[in-house]
Design an enzyme around this catalytic site. Structure first.
Site, short mmCIF file in Angstrom:
data_model
loop_
_atom_site.label_atom_id
_atom_site.label_comp_id
_atom_site.label_asym_id
_atom_site.label_seq_id
_atom_site.Cartn_x
_atom_site.Cartn_y
_atom_site.Cartn_z
N CYS A 1 -0.31 -4.30 18.06
CA CYS A 1 1.12 -4.28 17.78
C CYS A 1 1.81 -5.23 18.76
O CYS A 1 1.18 -5.77 19.68
CB CYS A 1 1.68 -2.87 17.94
SG CYS A 1 1.51 -2.21 19.63
N HIS B 1 -5.59 1.28 25.66
CA HIS B 1 -6.81 2.04 25.49
C HIS B 1 -7.78 1.31 24.56
O HIS B 1 -8.01 1.71 23.41
CB HIS B 1 -6.49 3.45 24.96
CG HIS B 1 -5.90 4.33 26.00
ND1 HIS B 1 -5.09 5.40 25.71
CD2 HIS B 1 -6.00 4.30 27.35
CE1 HIS B 1 -4.71 5.99 26.84
NE2 HIS B 1 -5.25 5.34 27.84
N HIS C 1 -1.75 12.32 29.17
CA HIS C 1 -1.71 10.91 28.74
C HIS C 1 -0.75 10.13 29.64
O HIS C 1 0.31 10.63 30.02
CB HIS C 1 -1.25 10.84 27.29
CG HIS C 1 -1.42 9.49 26.66
ND1 HIS C 1 -0.56 8.45 26.90
CD2 HIS C 1 -2.37 9.02 25.80
CE1 HIS C 1 -0.96 7.39 26.20
NE2 HIS C 1 -2.05 7.71 25.54
N GLU D 1 1.33 7.72 29.08
CA GLU D 1 2.69 7.55 28.58
C GLU D 1 3.50 8.82 28.72
O GLU D 1 4.66 8.79 29.16
CB GLU D 1 2.66 7.12 27.10
CG GLU D 1 4.06 6.92 26.54
CD GLU D 1 4.09 6.78 25.03
OE1 GLU D 1 5.05 7.29 24.42
OE2 GLU D 1 3.17 6.16 24.46
N THR E 1 4.97 8.12 21.81
CA THR E 1 5.26 7.23 20.68
C THR E 1 4.12 7.11 19.68
O THR E 1 4.33 6.63 18.57
CB THR E 1 5.60 5.81 21.18
OG1 THR E 1 4.51 5.30 21.94
CG2 THR E 1 6.86 5.82 22.01
N CYS F 1 7.20 5.02 17.59
CA CYS F 1 7.48 3.58 17.53
C CYS F 1 7.22 3.06 16.12
O CYS F 1 6.44 3.62 15.36
CB CYS F 1 6.64 2.82 18.56
SG CYS F 1 4.95 2.48 18.10
N SER G 1 -4.42 7.25 21.56
CA SER G 1 -3.72 8.29 20.81
C SER G 1 -3.38 7.84 19.40
O SER G 1 -3.53 8.61 18.44
CB SER G 1 -2.46 8.71 21.56
OG SER G 1 -1.79 9.73 20.87
N ASN G 2 -2.89 6.61 19.24
CA ASN G 2 -2.51 6.17 17.90
C ASN G 2 -3.72 6.04 16.99
O ASN G 2 -3.65 6.28 15.79
CB ASN G 2 -1.70 4.87 17.97
CG ASN G 2 -2.54 3.66 18.28
OD1 ASN G 2 -3.09 3.02 17.39
ND2 ASN G 2 -2.65 3.30 19.55
N SER H 1 -4.31 -0.94 19.62
CA SER H 1 -4.88 -1.62 20.78
C SER H 1 -6.22 -2.29 20.46
O SER H 1 -6.94 -2.70 21.36
CB SER H 1 -5.06 -0.62 21.93
OG SER H 1 -5.78 0.52 21.52
#
Length: 405
Positions: free
Chosen positions: A58, A88, A178, A180, A249, A287, A317-318, A381
């Site tokens: 991203c 990550h 985490h 963030e 996010t 996000c 996480s994403n 990522s």
């Protein structure tokens, strides 16, 4: 301490053109370019591969990685540290280590040891951001600070800052450990009466809602269950009176929205609609890149697929959220890297979607013969070259080398 404008940088060093070729060499992927140009589809032999229309790096990740490369170019003779992983993804972090950037590892409690950092050194802060304590420690040190914190993360910080300033407890949907979420939670500590509580999922939220509605959950039960996920001095009787919801996010967007609604509804049921309006706030702080990738994978899942591959770090996480969405609809393999796909042995090394799973190996994950449709996506990522390698290995499992010109 030197003037802040000489030691703190958030907009790079004007060296984008100088590092572009190196970035392209390290992360671009020809197979991905082909898929984009051909409606995200590649068919060869009996294998059809469909790539989600939004995937991989991203803007925030691209920016963070680029700034790290610029930093190394700007300070070739200085010692450069990174506060934890920049993102990550094991491949990207390995590249940074090859460039001589030392990645500081967090202790079990999430803290960092900066004793080896000298005022003449350079420290890069990751896309996740750092806690208020970390920032102030580095600023007092006098070292050069390069801040790559993602703009979407900064938007969440503004929300929780406003919550704390106005006397609301920040209820954060995320993982308390985490990077963030730790950084986000720390923002409330700028205020003497700032407080937070971090919830992982809807099950944990329902415990809080039962406390709000006086349905058998006691103050002591809240303090015990959320011992690692609350601010110092947190008192459920006081600090669940006024609540503002935010989120890490990269969480599942639909779950974050549902959590906000559940907490607001609990307040309304306990009191009334007026109380809810005056004592509860919520905003969607997922996000746009996370949302776009989740939407794209749901669109892909509307097509007939036999198997889904999700590429990205196990601690991303994403990526975990994408794998969870896919696993609801089709057999899904979350692989950390393209090398997890073994074409010669017909095996795949993966983690099943969900919490607390260890890595497993599956044999015969792709049928030896007959038509097969494979879906593919990647976390924010994951660089394009690693996605391309995964594509190549998927086809190689059937002994196919796609002709992409």
């Amino acid at each position: 301490m030197p003037p802040q404008d000489l030691t703190y940088f958030r907009k790079g060093f004007g060296l984008k053109s100088e590092v572009q070729d190196e970035l392209a060499s390290d992360y671009d992927g020809r197979l991905v370019d082909f898929l984009r140009a051909n409606e995200y589809t590649l068919a060869a032999g009996d294998v059809t591969l469909r790539l989600a229309k939004e995937f991989g790096f991203c803007y925030g990740v691209e920016r963070a990685v680029e700034y790290a490369y610029q930093t190394r170019r700007k300070f070739p003779d200085k010692k450069v540290f990174m506060v934890g992983e920049i993102i990550h993804n094991p491949h990207v972090n390995a590249k940074l280590r090859e460039m001589g950037i030392e990645i500081l590892a967090a202790a079990k409690d999430g803290s960092f040891d900066y004793s080896r950092v000298r005022p003449e050194d350079v420290v890069i802060m990751p896309a996740f951001g750092v806690t208020i304590t970390d920032f102030e420690t580095l600023r007092a040190n006098g070292c050069i600070m390069v801040d790559t914190t993602c703009g979407s993360v900064l938007n969440v910080w503004k929300r929780v800052d406003n919550y704390a300033k106005d006397g609301y407890t920040a209820l954060i949907h995320g993982k308390y450990y985490h990077e963030e979420t730790r950084a986000t939670a720390s923002q409330v500590m700028k205020y003497p009466n700032g407080h937070y509580i971090v919830v992982r999922n809807m099950d944990e939220v329902r415990v809080i809602c039962d406390f709000i509605e006086q349905k058998g959950v006691t103050r002591e039960m809240i303090l015990e269950k959320f011992a690692h996920a609350i601010s110092p001095g947190f008192d459920p009787d006081l600090h669940l009176q006024r609540v503002g919801v935010a989120n890490q996010t990269t969480m599942l967007a639909r779950e974050s929205l549902a959590i906000g609604e559940e907490v607001g509804a609990a307040m309304e049921r306990r009191y009334d609609a007026t109380h809810r309006a005056e004592h509860f706030r919520t905003f969607d702080t997922i996000c746009s890149a996370t949302q776009d990738r989740q939407d794209a994978v749901r669109e892909l899942l509307e097509e007939p697929l036999d198997v889904m591959i999700v590429v990205g770090g196990y601690n991303s996480s994403n990526t975990l959220s994408l794998a969870a969405i896919c696993a609801e609809r089709v057999t899904t393999y979350h692989v950390e890297d393209a090398t997890a796909i073994d074409p010669d042995g017909g095996k795949i090394r993966f983690r099943p979607a969900g919490l607390h799973h260890s890595e497993q190996v599956a044999e015969g994950w792709m049928p030896a013969a007959g038509p097969v449709r494979v879906g593919l996506t990647a976390g924010a990522s994951t660089p394009n070259n690693k996605i391309g390698e995964a594509v190549a290995r998927i086809f190689a499992t059937r002994g196919i080398v796609p002709d992409v010109g």
